[in-house]
Design an enzyme around this catalytic site. Sequence first.
Site, PDB file in Angstrom:
ATOM      1  N   HIS B  89       0.843  -1.192   0.000  1.00  0.00           N
ATOM      2  CA  HIS B  89       0.000   0.000   0.000  1.00  0.00           C
ATOM      3  C   HIS B  89       0.880   1.244   0.000  1.00  0.00           C
ATOM      4  CE1 HIS B  89      -2.958   3.014   1.217  1.00  0.00           C
ATOM      5  NE2 HIS B  89      -2.186   3.310   2.246  1.00  0.00           N
ATOM      6  N   ASP B 118       6.240  21.960 -26.398  1.00  0.00           N
ATOM      7  CA  ASP B 118       6.169  20.606 -25.865  1.00  0.00           C
ATOM      8  C   ASP B 118       7.236  20.493 -24.794  1.00  0.00           C
ATOM      9  OD1 ASP B 118       6.064  17.688 -25.572  1.00  0.00           O
ATOM     10  OD2 ASP B 118       4.940  17.734 -27.447  1.00  0.00           O
ATOM     11  N   TRP B 154       7.081   0.023   4.010  1.00  0.00           N
ATOM     12  CA  TRP B 154       7.546   0.698   2.800  1.00  0.00           C
ATOM     13  C   TRP B 154       8.957   1.236   2.981  1.00  0.00           C
ATOM     14  CZ3 TRP B 154       8.913   5.695   1.152  1.00  0.00           C
ATOM     15  CH2 TRP B 154       8.888   6.679   2.135  1.00  0.00           C
ATOM     16  N   SER B 182      12.849   5.998 -14.025  1.00  0.00           N
ATOM     17  CA  SER B 182      11.780   6.758 -14.668  1.00  0.00           C
ATOM     18  C   SER B 182      11.649   8.152 -14.055  1.00  0.00           C
ATOM     19  CB  SER B 182      10.473   5.976 -14.544  1.00  0.00           C
ATOM     20  OG  SER B 182       9.375   6.836 -14.534  1.00  0.00           O
ATOM     21  N   SER B 183      11.686   8.225 -12.719  1.00  0.00           N
ATOM     22  CA  SER B 183      11.547   9.528 -12.061  1.00  0.00           C
ATOM     23  C   SER B 183      12.681  10.458 -12.438  1.00  0.00           C
ATOM     24  CB  SER B 183      11.579   9.375 -10.545  1.00  0.00           C
ATOM     25  OG  SER B 183      10.507   8.647 -10.110  1.00  0.00           O
ATOM     26  N   HIS B 266      13.612  11.675   3.171  1.00  0.00           N
ATOM     27  CA  HIS B 266      13.054  12.954   3.558  1.00  0.00           C
ATOM     28  C   HIS B 266      12.834  13.898   2.390  1.00  0.00           C
ATOM     29  CE1 HIS B 266      11.106  15.261   6.476  1.00  0.00           C
ATOM     30  NE2 HIS B 266      11.631  16.322   5.901  1.00  0.00           N
ATOM     31  N   GLU B 268      12.179  12.948  -0.412  1.00  0.00           N
ATOM     32  CA  GLU B 268      11.051  12.312  -1.084  1.00  0.00           C
ATOM     33  C   GLU B 268       9.711  12.861  -0.584  1.00  0.00           C
ATOM     34  OE1 GLU B 268      10.573  10.291  -3.518  1.00  0.00           O
ATOM     35  OE2 GLU B 268       8.513   9.654  -3.166  1.00  0.00           O
ATOM     36  N   TYR B 270       9.089  15.758   0.451  1.00  0.00           N
ATOM     37  CA  TYR B 270       8.883  17.085  -0.143  1.00  0.00           C
ATOM     38  C   TYR B 270       8.635  16.987  -1.634  1.00  0.00           C
ATOM     39  CZ  TYR B 270       9.895  18.822   4.376  1.00  0.00           C
ATOM     40  OH  TYR B 270       9.813  19.049   5.710  1.00  0.00           O
ATOM     41  N   SER B 281      -1.338  27.192  -4.951  1.00  0.00           N
ATOM     42  CA  SER B 281      -1.009  28.593  -5.220  1.00  0.00           C
ATOM     43  C   SER B 281      -1.548  29.060  -6.571  1.00  0.00           C
ATOM     44  CB  SER B 281       0.508  28.790  -5.202  1.00  0.00           C
ATOM     45  OG  SER B 281       1.044  28.316  -4.005  1.00  0.00           O
ATOM     46  N   HIS B 315      15.635  12.824  11.743  1.00  0.00           N
ATOM     47  CA  HIS B 315      14.504  12.950  12.664  1.00  0.00           C
ATOM     48  C   HIS B 315      13.553  11.768  12.525  1.00  0.00           C
ATOM     49  CE1 HIS B 315      12.351  15.506   9.396  1.00  0.00           C
ATOM     50  NE2 HIS B 315      11.982  14.263   9.294  1.00  0.00           N
ATOM     51  N   HIS B 316      13.773  10.926  11.503  1.00  0.00           N
ATOM     52  CA  HIS B 316      13.002   9.683  11.411  1.00  0.00           C
ATOM     53  C   HIS B 316      13.616   8.598  12.285  1.00  0.00           C
ATOM     54  CE1 HIS B 316      10.609  11.010   7.889  1.00  0.00           C
ATOM     55  NE2 HIS B 316      11.678  11.717   7.633  1.00  0.00           N
ATOM     56  N   THR B 341       7.388  26.848   5.688  1.00  0.00           N
ATOM     57  CA  THR B 341       6.061  26.274   5.468  1.00  0.00           C
ATOM     58  C   THR B 341       4.987  27.210   5.999  1.00  0.00           C
ATOM     59  OG1 THR B 341       7.132  24.161   5.866  1.00  0.00           O
ATOM     60  CG2 THR B 341       4.755  24.137   5.662  1.00  0.00           C
ATOM     61  N   LYS B 344       4.205  29.944   3.669  1.00  0.00           N
ATOM     62  CA  LYS B 344       3.289  29.548   2.603  1.00  0.00           C
ATOM     63  C   LYS B 344       1.837  29.575   3.082  1.00  0.00           C
ATOM     64  CE  LYS B 344       6.103  26.895  -0.394  1.00  0.00           C
ATOM     65  NZ  LYS B 344       5.494  27.557  -1.535  1.00  0.00           N
ATOM     66  N   ARG B 463       2.081   1.053  14.995  1.00  0.00           N
ATOM     67  CA  ARG B 463       1.674   0.914  13.604  1.00  0.00           C
ATOM     68  C   ARG B 463       2.092  -0.456  13.093  1.00  0.00           C
ATOM     69  NH1 ARG B 463       6.156   4.577  10.352  1.00  0.00           N
ATOM     70  NH2 ARG B 463       5.018   3.857   8.536  1.00  0.00           N
TER      71      ARG B 463
END
Lengths: 291, 551, 66
Positions: B89, B118, B154, B182-183, B266, B268, B270, B281, B315-316, B341, B344, B463
Amino acid sequence: MQASKEEYFIPDGSYWPIVGSIGMASMLGGFASSLHDNSLGTGIMVLGFGLIIFMVFGWMGQVVHESEQGIYNKQVDRSFRMGMGWFIFSEVMFFAAFFGALWYARNLSVPWLGGSSNNAFTNTVLWPEFKSVWPLLQMPDAANFTVPKAIIHAWEIPAINTLCLLLSGATLTWAHWALLNNNRKQIIVGLIATIALGVIFLSLQVAEYAEAYQHLDLKLSSGIYGSTFFMLTGFHGLHVTLGTIMLIVILMRVLRGHFNPDNHFGFEGVAWYWHFVDVVWLGLFIFVYWL
Amino acid sequence: MATTTSDIQDEIDAHGHGAHDDHHHGPAKGLMRWVKTTNHKDIGTLYLWFAFTMLLVGGAMAMVIRAELFQPGLQFVEPQFFNQMTTLHGLIMVFGAIMPAFVGLANWQIPLMIGAKDMALPRMNNWSFWILPFAGSMLLSTLFMEGGGPAFGWTFYAPLSTTFAPASTDFFIFAVHMLGFSSIMGAINVIATIMNMRAPDMKLMDMPLFVWTWLITAFLLIAAMPVLAGAVTMMLTDRNFGTSFFDAAGGGDPVMFQHIFWFFGHPEVYIMILPAFGIVSQIIPTFARKPLFGYSSMVYATASIALLSFVVWAHHMFLTGMPIAGQMYFMYATIMISVPTGVKVFNWVTTMWRGSLTFETPMKWAVAFVILFTIGGFSGLMLGVAPVDIQYHDTYFVVAHFHYVLVSGALFSIIAAVFYWLPKWCGRMYNEKLATIHFWWAIISVNILFFPQHFLGLAGMPRRIPDYSTQFADFNMISSIGGFAFGASFLLLTYIIVTAIRSGEKIEEDRVWESAKGLEWTVATPAPYHTFDEPPKKAQILSESSHIGEH
Amino acid sequence: MKYVILLFFVFIIYSLGSALFYMMKDGDGSKRMVKALTMRVGFSIGLFLLLLFAFWMGWIKPTGVA
């Protein structure tokens, strides 16, 4: 609307990407299957690899053809340059992951296992016999690993290899200047010298690996030293191989009369790639073999 | 899938003429058009349908998870299968749904918004997409292999993913390689397009914010994805070739895996939220009928979030074991991110302040984004405080946090974007009444789904578990009910989108929303197959700018 | 000595990076890229010679030479 060369070239639909995707999926899927003793795996992998080679040559051949027909304008050229530049940045980050692993192992994990910082207890409880040294020949628990007798010394083959790659950088730059001054003969001589030095480098590297595996028992499975050593030099070697192939392609193109002082992105992209691979080697020589 | 999309295209063709002096070939016919295409609009459509399919697949897995957690005790699935569900998931939503959806939006919108013909490298653009179906199938196929699919979460921490993982993990590794490839190609294309294909008169600070956020996201992708590729490569050799990167017995360290993973991981997160900031925006100024407040501060805030994202990864890992000095640094650096943040969020609110607000569906989703993302941001702030993270770590509080930012953040912005731009893409309007029902249905159910998970986490429910102590039963049941309702809302969404594409009310105006600004609203509706053969001129760029300031 | 080596390395990476920048920015016909690459080759050879010399003088000792 002005002359057609002023327009940004948008290619028609192409089959190459889907060929590449099928090739990539078969190669990697086949490889994964072969790791689990699936007899078909290797065959599918080879087939997929073949497809990728077919795709690369077909696709690039088309690009070269379009370029030589003069379809590309300066703006298209700039797109290619940016694509190559950012691709190489991604390569830098790929190598950074492995250099980071090397740094971490040398400065953190191995000393910590040896009890440094606040890890005296780690050492006492896990492997009290273990001493932190680098290069790490005696791993904490050697049961599942190959204990190497020695490592490759910096001032033997690696130093010669460094010299080879540095010289190849010089010959390539010599050819680069020749290209800008439109001296065809010098380009050809410079490129051939560069390719020859690349091939010598690769052969020496193969000899070095053979020596490591056969006589020194230094293998991928030789603990963290062997792991970082072979991963870093191995991926570097892979890049040298790619670079050499690309240089050969460039040489072929020069022999066919491609490139001139005003149109030579292919040359510059490959040249920069080669210089990048060269500098990575310098980093390897200093941080892996030497310090 | 293909028939629906070609229907859109037929519509586009039917409308495209007249408004557009066409000397190009139109789109090719049949399936091969989609396989061979080099057109940014085709590729954007492919990306979006792929992402939507993956969203439904990943959502079905979430339903399995919530069904199992409906009551304590083991109800429907084996624990091992439950773990496979949570793992896949997560992976499918991150790499299969959210990221491709943003790339699809980038493909459709960036050339339109910067006045380009294009994407810069059209053939490579095709390849970036066509890797995805193969990589996605490889990832899903692991479920059917002997020993089951990956079941380590994950984040695939070693040694769960090395020593103790099923054989299918090697397929998972290669799927990640392909997704990363690909990314990276997609990101290279985005950068080259923005830097090289922009209308010559458009300066960087003239660009719409969606373009800016994608430029910065693309940089993050190119810097972070190769590190992930390196991490899974080391996993592969640890599993199969005897290396010991993540094995302390050989001198490596499983903690090193966590460092490398989160150095990718991390940035990722963002990557999955910056384009969302850009979308919101764009939408808020349109429906507030005011220029975006603080445009340049938005740009700088995005850039500083991106740079900070590379220096906060640990921090993870507060509970992994780290020197106090390290904890202090990572805590302060993390909390520092709340400053840009906050800039924003305040800018969005200030844009709406005293605006002539109307709440068409895209605006509803955008406002919901601002509120719900901020809740997720605040719980993130709490998690970033090292001493209290000891309590929250690996509990449902974390699950609630990242679902608030990724579902009611990233996913809601994507839904907002689709409602906002779909009328331009296919020249038909969705059913506003149904969309409003769907909006309230989804908003209420998503909060029933995720808000109680905060309480579960604070009370200590871990979890990634299929069974739990009975004290957690009530909140889990509420959460599951919310989950089923939220899942069902996507059936309605599918209906709304498909009917809008096939038989929605036709739109004639180029500017679908009367106060929308941006170059994409100057092309015909529906957007012709080829746009901006001639780049727009300075005057038009300025009059179409949704922000004021230096131009 | 370590810092001298690192300094050289920084110079090399800087010239290599600027060559990349010029490759992307200038396009054909500019000589800035090849000049930066020439610098980078020069620095690299300089660094190698420096290493040789320092080793010969006994200022530095590589690992693995026990």
